[in-house]
Design a protein around this motif. Structure first.
Motif, PDB file in Angstrom:
ATOM      1  N   THR A 188      44.280  37.146  42.124  1.00 50.21           N
ATOM      2  CA  THR A 188      43.720  38.172  41.258  1.00 50.21           C
ATOM      3  C   THR A 188      44.518  39.457  41.414  1.00 50.21           C
ATOM      4  N   LEU A 189      44.439  40.295  40.399  1.00 47.57           N
ATOM      5  CA  LEU A 189      45.022  41.628  40.501  1.00 47.57           C
ATOM      6  C   LEU A 189      43.979  42.622  41.005  1.00 47.57           C
ATOM      7  N   GLU A 190      42.790  42.122  41.327  1.00 48.98           N
ATOM      8  CA  GLU A 190      41.756  42.916  41.966  1.00 48.98           C
ATOM      9  C   GLU A 190      41.893  42.751  43.484  1.00 48.98           C
ATOM     10  N   LEU A 191      40.967  43.260  44.229  1.00 48.10           N
ATOM     11  CA  LEU A 191      40.976  43.156  45.697  1.00 48.10           C
ATOM     12  C   LEU A 191      42.258  43.731  46.299  1.00 48.10           C
ATOM     13  N   GLY A 192      42.801  44.759  45.660  1.00 44.18           N
ATOM     14  CA  GLY A 192      44.030  45.357  46.172  1.00 44.18           C
ATOM     15  C   GLY A 192      45.290  44.638  45.731  1.00 44.18           C
ATOM     16  N   GLY A 193      45.177  43.734  44.777  1.00 44.50           N
ATOM     17  CA  GLY A 193      46.330  42.943  44.357  1.00 44.50           C
ATOM     18  C   GLY A 193      47.073  43.481  43.151  1.00 44.50           C
ATOM     19  N   GLU A 194      46.808  44.728  42.790  1.00 39.36           N
ATOM     20  CA  GLU A 194      47.451  45.268  41.585  1.00 39.36           C
ATOM     21  C   GLU A 194      48.980  45.188  41.659  1.00 39.36           C
ATOM     22  N   PRO A 209      55.704  26.087  38.409  1.00 39.65           N
ATOM     23  CA  PRO A 209      55.227  26.371  37.066  1.00 39.65           C
ATOM     24  C   PRO A 209      54.795  27.833  36.932  1.00 39.65           C
ATOM     25  N   PRO A 210      54.662  28.325  35.700  1.00 41.27           N
ATOM     26  CA  PRO A 210      54.216  29.708  35.510  1.00 41.27           C
ATOM     27  C   PRO A 210      52.794  29.908  36.030  1.00 41.27           C
ATOM     28  N   ILE A 211      52.491  31.164  36.346  1.00 45.87           N
ATOM     29  CA  ILE A 211      51.250  31.486  37.040  1.00 45.87           C
ATOM     30  C   ILE A 211      50.539  32.638  36.328  1.00 45.87           C
ATOM     31  N   THR A 212      49.226  32.711  36.520  1.00 48.58           N
ATOM     32  CA  THR A 212      48.459  33.838  35.999  1.00 48.58           C
ATOM     33  C   THR A 212      47.401  34.250  37.013  1.00 48.58           C
ATOM     34  N   ALA A 213      47.074  35.525  37.014  1.00 43.57           N
ATOM     35  CA  ALA A 213      45.960  36.024  37.822  1.00 43.57           C
ATOM     36  C   ALA A 213      44.710  36.054  36.950  1.00 43.57           C
ATOM     37  N   ARG A 214      43.540  36.123  37.594  1.00 45.93           N
ATOM     38  CA  ARG A 214      42.295  36.230  36.823  1.00 45.93           C
ATOM     39  C   ARG A 214      41.342  37.211  37.491  1.00 45.93           C
ATOM     40  N   SER A 215      40.425  37.715  36.683  1.00 51.01           N
ATOM     41  CA  SER A 215      39.433  38.674  37.156  1.00 51.01           C
ATOM     42  C   SER A 215      38.293  37.946  37.852  1.00 51.01           C
ATOM     43  N   ARG A 216      37.438  38.720  38.493  1.00 45.79           N
ATOM     44  CA  ARG A 216      36.257  38.145  39.138  1.00 45.79           C
ATOM     45  C   ARG A 216      35.389  37.424  38.101  1.00 45.79           C
ATOM     46  N   ALA A 217      35.205  38.030  36.934  1.00 44.85           N
ATOM     47  CA  ALA A 217      34.366  37.414  35.900  1.00 44.85           C
ATOM     48  C   ALA A 217      34.961  36.092  35.431  1.00 44.85           C
TER      49      ALA A 217
END
Length: 258
Positions: A188-194, A209-217
């Motif tokens: 995630t880009l939350e929890l200090g992961g920006e 492979p390509p990757i993506t981050a996701r939100s808590r929701a």
């Protein structure tokens, strides 16, 4: 069909192995891994926290929860305390099916992922994007009438479409009975992961492979219809840990199918 082995492009399983201190990687994997670390210095800590979460969650499931069947999707390269080792240390009759579709992982898994005589440890060459094939293959080793722990650690981040990722989870969980559990981690880009955004962009241009981050929701949506166990959705480093671990930008949760 298993993909052709490529040593000219960095691959997640091998880079992850490098971050964990393993030797099953190539120069391109180490180069990309070092560059990502330069952009996001805590990535190694994330890898280690994810691995420690696996140990704690499987210990709980094989012990207190009494689970005897595990489906580990997105196995990665074998390292210390793999799922079957943790589970069979507690319950020698535990049965574990590993799923991956990387040829290097396949070769190592067949050589190294051997379990206890009382239990079973098998490997399925399949893609997480095709969960129906996983369901069909796992029934040779796992009994679909008995609870299964479905392990999906750091795998849904390679399914770029969130709706498709939800469908994959639903397909797998629909195939197992009540009392089964889902174990998830996800960057995630939350929890200090920006600061990880630039590193992920570099990864997607230079590795597979390509990757993506996701939100808590978004992460929580994978757990819809399931009972999320305490302490809920947290940094995987802090799931049922001793309280001294520093949070990493990787969600972790364990949920039970009612």
């Amino acid at each position: 069909m298993t993909a052709r082995l490529r040593t000219d492009v960095a691959h997640n399983a091998r880079v992850w192995n490098y971050w964990l201190g393993g030797k099953d990687n190539y120069p391109v994997d180490r180069a990309v891994g070092d560059h990502v670390t330069g952009l996001y210095p805590s990535i190694g800590e994330v890898a280690r926290a994810d691995r420690a979460f696996l140990g704690r969650s499987v210990t709980y499931l094989a012990g207190e929860a009494g689970i005897r069947q595990f489906l580990d999707v997105g196995t990665g390269l074998p390292t210390a305390d793999n799922t079957h080792e943790v589970a069979q240390r507690i319950a020698p009759d535990a049965r574990v099916v590993y799923v991956d579709n990387d040829p290097v992982v396949l070769a190592h898994a067949r050589a190294l992922l051997t379990g206890s005589p009382e239990g079973a440890t098998e490997y399925v060459d399949a893609d997480a994007h095709r969960p129906e094939e996983i369901v069909a293959a796992m029934t040779g080793t796992l009994d679909p009438s008995r609870p299964v722990a479905v392990m999906m650690l750091g795998i849904l981040n390679f399914v770029l479409d969130t709706d498709r990722a939800r469908t994959i989870v639903r397909t797998l969980m629909d195939a197992v009975p009540p009392g089964s559990h889902l174990v998830l981690t996800h960057p995630t880009l939350e929890l200090g992961g920006e600061g990880n955004a630039e590193a992920m962009a570099f990864w997607n241009e230079n590795a597979e492979p390509p990757i993506t981050a996701r939100s808590r929701a978004e992460f929580a949506s994978f757990l819809d219809g399931l009972e999320i166990l305490e302490p809920g959705i947290v940094s995987c480093a802090r799931w049922r840990a001793d309280g001294t671990e520093r949070a990493v930008a990787q969600f972790g949760a364990v949920a039970r199918k009612p």
